[in-house]
Design a protein around this motif. Structure first.
Motif, mmCIF file in Angstrom:
data_model
loop_
_atom_site.group_PDB
_atom_site.id
_atom_site.type_symbol
_atom_site.label_atom_id
_atom_site.label_comp_id
_atom_site.label_asym_id
_atom_site.label_seq_id
_atom_site.Cartn_x
_atom_site.Cartn_y
_atom_site.Cartn_z
ATOM 1 N N LYS A 1 24.713 7.163 30.373
ATOM 2 C CA LYS A 1 25.736 7.257 30.298
ATOM 3 C C LYS A 1 27.043 6.286 30.291
ATOM 4 O O LYS A 1 27.374 6.044 29.390
ATOM 5 C CB LYS A 1 26.369 7.263 32.216
ATOM 6 N N LYS A 2 26.718 4.383 29.871
ATOM 7 C CA LYS A 2 27.253 3.714 29.729
ATOM 8 C C LYS A 2 26.828 3.952 28.278
ATOM 9 O O LYS A 2 28.380 3.533 27.207
ATOM 10 C CB LYS A 2 26.230 2.550 29.833
ATOM 11 N N GLN B 1 27.025 5.957 25.999
ATOM 12 C CA GLN B 1 27.790 7.128 25.505
ATOM 13 C C GLN B 1 29.262 6.686 25.826
ATOM 14 O O GLN B 1 29.999 7.248 24.902
ATOM 15 C CB GLN B 1 28.037 8.884 26.766
ATOM 16 N N GLU B 2 29.955 6.510 27.539
ATOM 17 C CA GLU B 2 31.026 5.980 26.647
ATOM 18 C C GLU B 2 30.914 4.668 26.187
ATOM 19 O O GLU B 2 32.083 5.077 24.941
ATOM 20 C CB GLU B 2 31.118 5.321 28.446
ATOM 21 N N GLN C 1 31.355 6.160 22.825
ATOM 22 C CA GLN C 1 32.972 7.356 22.909
ATOM 23 C C GLN C 1 34.417 6.142 22.639
ATOM 24 O O GLN C 1 35.093 6.011 21.566
ATOM 25 C CB GLN C 1 33.517 7.737 23.523
ATOM 26 N N TRP C 2 34.147 4.700 22.919
ATOM 27 C CA TRP C 2 35.044 3.900 23.347
ATOM 28 C C TRP C 2 35.622 3.433 21.639
ATOM 29 O O TRP C 2 36.240 2.821 20.894
ATOM 30 C CB TRP C 2 34.658 2.803 24.074
ATOM 31 N N LEU D 1 34.200 -3.203 31.569
ATOM 32 C CA LEU D 1 33.274 -1.348 31.737
ATOM 33 C C LEU D 1 32.172 -2.228 32.921
ATOM 34 O O LEU D 1 31.938 -1.117 33.832
ATOM 35 C CB LEU D 1 32.427 -0.890 30.636
#
Length: 90
Positions: free
Chosen positions: A11-12, A14-15, A18-19, A86
């Protein structure tokens, strides 16, 4: 918490991807998300985690000093702020 444990989360990762795409596309090439490694103007940077201060920072991994431009510091600061924020939300 180790930087590798934190950034190996799918999940991290992917974040982070995306960022980078949203905020730095065309300027920075994201090489890896676990740990974060990115390239600006043929200079590759990686993140490091200081456990004593609980702070993530960037270091130059490889590349020529002649390719380092003034805006690299600004980009590195943006990446460091984002990753530390984050991490704090984990």
């Amino acid at each position: 918490m180790s930087e590798y444990y934190f950034f190996n989360s799918v999940k991290k990762s992917q974040e982070i991807e995306q960022w980078f795409q949203k905020n730095l596309r065309g300027i920075v090439f994201l090489e890896h998300t676990a740990p974060v490694t990115f390239t600006i103007d043929h200079v590759t940077y990686a993140i490091r985690y200081n456990q004593e201060s609980d702070y993530i920072y960037t270091i130059k991994l490889h590349g020529h000093n002649t390719n380092i431009r003034g805006y690299h510091a600004n980009i590195r600061n943006r990446v460091e702020r984002y990753l530390n924020n984050l991490k704090a939300t984990n």
